[in-house]
Design an enzyme around this catalytic site. Structure first.
Site, PDB file in Angstrom:
ATOM      1  N   TYR A 154      -9.973  16.359 -19.464  1.00 13.59           N
ATOM      2  CA  TYR A 154     -10.538  15.016 -19.484  1.00 13.59           C
ATOM      3  C   TYR A 154     -11.791  15.018 -18.591  1.00 13.59           C
ATOM      4  O   TYR A 154     -11.791  15.645 -17.526  1.00 13.59           O
ATOM      5  CB  TYR A 154      -9.480  14.046 -18.959  1.00 13.59           C
ATOM      6  CG  TYR A 154      -9.990  12.661 -18.751  1.00 13.59           C
ATOM      7  CD1 TYR A 154     -10.297  11.853 -19.835  1.00 13.59           C
ATOM      8  CD2 TYR A 154     -10.169  12.153 -17.472  1.00 13.59           C
ATOM      9  CE1 TYR A 154     -10.778  10.576 -19.643  1.00 13.59           C
ATOM     10  CE2 TYR A 154     -10.648  10.872 -17.275  1.00 13.59           C
ATOM     11  CZ  TYR A 154     -10.955  10.094 -18.357  1.00 13.59           C
ATOM     12  OH  TYR A 154     -11.427   8.828 -18.171  1.00 13.59           O
ATOM     13  N   ARG A 167       0.830  -1.220   0.000  1.00 13.38           N
ATOM     14  CA  ARG A 167       0.000   0.000   0.000  1.00 13.38           C
ATOM     15  C   ARG A 167       0.858   1.261   0.000  1.00 13.38           C
ATOM     16  O   ARG A 167       0.439   2.313  -0.485  1.00 13.38           O
ATOM     17  CB  ARG A 167      -0.956   0.018   1.197  1.00 13.38           C
ATOM     18  CG  ARG A 167      -1.829   1.277   1.222  1.00 13.38           C
ATOM     19  CD  ARG A 167      -2.936   1.226   2.263  1.00 13.38           C
ATOM     20  NE  ARG A 167      -2.455   0.895   3.590  1.00 13.38           N
ATOM     21  CZ  ARG A 167      -1.847   1.767   4.417  1.00 13.38           C
ATOM     22  NH1 ARG A 167      -1.677   3.017   4.056  1.00 13.38           N
ATOM     23  NH2 ARG A 167      -1.413   1.378   5.597  1.00 13.38           N
ATOM     24  N   LYS A 215      -3.552   4.241 -20.645  1.00 15.50           N
ATOM     25  CA  LYS A 215      -3.547   4.595 -22.061  1.00 15.50           C
ATOM     26  C   LYS A 215      -2.202   4.201 -22.683  1.00 15.50           C
ATOM     27  O   LYS A 215      -1.833   3.049 -22.626  1.00 15.50           O
ATOM     28  CB  LYS A 215      -3.852   6.086 -22.220  1.00 15.50           C
ATOM     29  CG  LYS A 215      -5.031   6.580 -21.373  1.00 15.50           C
ATOM     30  CD  LYS A 215      -6.370   6.028 -21.852  1.00 15.50           C
ATOM     31  CE  LYS A 215      -7.511   6.323 -20.872  1.00 15.50           C
ATOM     32  NZ  LYS A 215      -7.686   7.720 -20.513  1.00 15.50           N
ATOM     33  N   ASP A 240      -1.161  17.050 -16.976  1.00 15.02           N
ATOM     34  CA  ASP A 240      -1.576  15.711 -17.397  1.00 15.02           C
ATOM     35  C   ASP A 240      -0.960  15.471 -18.778  1.00 15.02           C
ATOM     36  O   ASP A 240      -1.359  16.089 -19.760  1.00 15.02           O
ATOM     37  CB  ASP A 240      -3.113  15.665 -17.442  1.00 15.02           C
ATOM     38  CG  ASP A 240      -3.660  14.291 -17.844  1.00 15.02           C
ATOM     39  OD1 ASP A 240      -2.908  13.513 -18.477  1.00 15.02           O
ATOM     40  OD2 ASP A 240      -4.833  14.011 -17.558  1.00 15.02           O
TER      41      ASP A 240
HETATM   42  C1  PLP Z   1      -8.110   8.300 -19.382  1.00 17.96           C
HETATM   43  C2  PLP Z   1      -7.573   9.590 -18.925  1.00 17.96           C
HETATM   44  C3  PLP Z   1      -7.483   9.896 -17.557  1.00 17.96           C
HETATM   45  C4  PLP Z   1      -7.997   8.957 -16.481  1.00 17.96           C
HETATM   46  O1  PLP Z   1      -7.310   7.764 -16.476  1.00 17.96           O
HETATM   47  P1  PLP Z   1      -7.876   6.399 -15.835  1.00 17.96           P
HETATM   48  O2  PLP Z   1      -6.701   5.503 -15.873  1.00 17.96           O
HETATM   49  O3  PLP Z   1      -9.031   5.952 -16.661  1.00 17.96           O
HETATM   50  O4  PLP Z   1      -8.302   6.748 -14.436  1.00 17.96           O
HETATM   51  C5  PLP Z   1      -6.933  11.110 -17.199  1.00 17.96           C
HETATM   52  N1  PLP Z   1      -6.507  11.994 -18.115  1.00 17.96           N
HETATM   53  C6  PLP Z   1      -6.586  11.741 -19.440  1.00 17.96           C
HETATM   54  C7  PLP Z   1      -6.098  12.750 -20.412  1.00 17.96           C
HETATM   55  C8  PLP Z   1      -7.114  10.538 -19.889  1.00 17.96           C
HETATM   56  O5  PLP Z   1      -7.203  10.305 -21.211  1.00 17.96           O
END
Ligand code: PLP
Length: 370
Positions: free
Chosen positions: A100, A46, A197, A172
């Site tokens: 997002y 954890r 992704k 991000d």
């Molecule tokens: C998919 C995505 C997220 C969230 O990711 P998860 O792994 O589904 O929680 C955040 N930011 C962007 C740009 C994304 O495409």
């Protein structure tokens, strides 16, 4: 920055030499219990200190050119623990982007409850950031390439702005990946990813990443431990494996996205093709200066509204009709207008996979009836 090219880093970055146990593949430590001396600290899953998690953290830090990294159970976990690490009750956030959907929902549904205030501003408009600044502003959040409109803000300017005002900058980097852009190199404090992704790339696990200085990541890790959203060691192993081919995959995605964007751009049945690699894109010059490649995601609108959009999606044979992005398989989806403001209902998002370029171009050509 490391002297090695990205392709080399993706394979060797963060790998122990000599290899652990002589194996060129770092093992999975699935166990959660580790021996410690009396009163000593032992690894604990954890806390993200299991050896397989730590191995992944070293790989991720190398790829993002950061001192340290932490992996979380999803991309949203990464973004939320990063925000929690710099914001407390009474603090204000400048959120520069369209964001997002999950990030936007986190802010609209939970920020007020946490005592955070925020302003949503244009990522490319430095005057809007300055106007949003307040004495209680503690953080600046943006996205490298916005989803789904694929805009590229003034990223170097944003990092300078945040540093100049003593506030934490968070970005991000999911759509770009460190192959295309490494935000720490222009001064961002924390870089987040949905590793679900492109970083993993095989559409078979959920994971998130935050990278930054040792000090900042220690604070992020402390929040992550409190909320209990560390990445499982087996998923950490799979993600570390996925990263080995990151550079190859992202470069092929770029080639495919560029070819499909060129085919659609100027086609008489298509309008509004949005891909930063196209010279007509409003942020093309900025993206060319900052980036190595333009990523896997493009958006466009077919003439004839939502019915035409759905017919085109149905006519495509190679891409799956699915809402994610960054994987080895091409995906296509109609982005619903409800989630973020000002999205047309007939906007199609295409995430290029690593298929042969000619096959994808042929599929689009046939689906368009040419
Ligand atoms: C998919 C995505 C997220 C969230 O990711 P998860 O792994 O589904 O929680 C955040 N930011 C962007 C740009 C994304 O495409």
């Amino acid at each position: 920055m490391s002297a090695e090219r990205f392709e080399t880093l993706a394979v060797h970055g963060g790998e122990p030499r000599p290899a652990a146990g002589g194996s060129v593949v770092y093992p999975i430590h699935q166990g959660t219990v580790f021996e410690a001396g009396p009163g000593g600290d032992a690894p604990y899953t954890r806390l993200g200190t299991n050896p397989t998690q730590r191995h992944l953290h070293g790989r991720l830090a190398a790829l993002e050119d950061a001192e340290d990294a932490i992996a979380t159970a999803s991309g949203m976990a990464a973004i939320s623990v990063a925000l929690h690490s710099v914001l407390g009750a009474g603090d204000h956030l400048i959120a520069a982007g369209t964001f997002y959907g999950g990030t936007l929902r986190f802010l609209t549904e939970h920020a007020a409850r946490l005592g955070w205030t925020y302003d949503l501003v244009d990522p490319a408009d430095a005057r809007a950031w300055r106007e949003a600044l307040r004495p209680e502003t503690k953080a600046f959040l943006t996205e490298t390439i916005t989803n789904p409109l694929v805009r590229v803000g003034d990223l170097a300017g944003a990092a300078r702005f945040a540093r100049g005002h003593g506030i934490a900058s968070i970005i991000d980097n999911t759509l770009a990946t460190p192959v295309v852009f490494r935000p720490h190199t222009v001064g961002f404090d924390l870089v987040c990813h949905s590793a679900t992704k492109a970083l993993n790339g095989h559409s078979d696990l959920a994971a998130g990443v935050v990278t930054g200085s040792r000090e900042r990541i220690a604070r992020v890790a402390s929040v992550m431990c409190a909320y209990g959203c560390a990445l499982d060691p087996h998923a950490a192993y799979l993600l570390s494996r996925g990263l080995k081919t990151l550079a190859l995959r992202v470069r092929q995605q770029h080639v495919n996205a560029m070819a499909v964007a060129r085919l659609l751009d100027g086609h008489d049945r298509i309008s509004d093709v949005r891909y930063p690699g196209l010279p007509g894109h409003p942020d093309h010059r900025r993206a060319t200066e900052l980036f190595d490649g333009f990523g896997s995601v493009l958006a466009f609108r077919p003439a004839g509204g939502t019915a035409a959009a759905d017919a085109l999606i149905a006519a495509l044979r190679l891409p799956y009709t699915a809402a994610s992005l960054g994987g080895v398989e091409s995906l296509v989806t109609r982005v619903s207008g409800g989630e973020a403001a000002a999205l047309p209902d007939d906007l199609i998002r295409f995430s290029a996979g690593i298929e042969a370029t000619d096959d994808l171009v042929a599929d689009f050509t046939r689906a368009l009836g040419d």
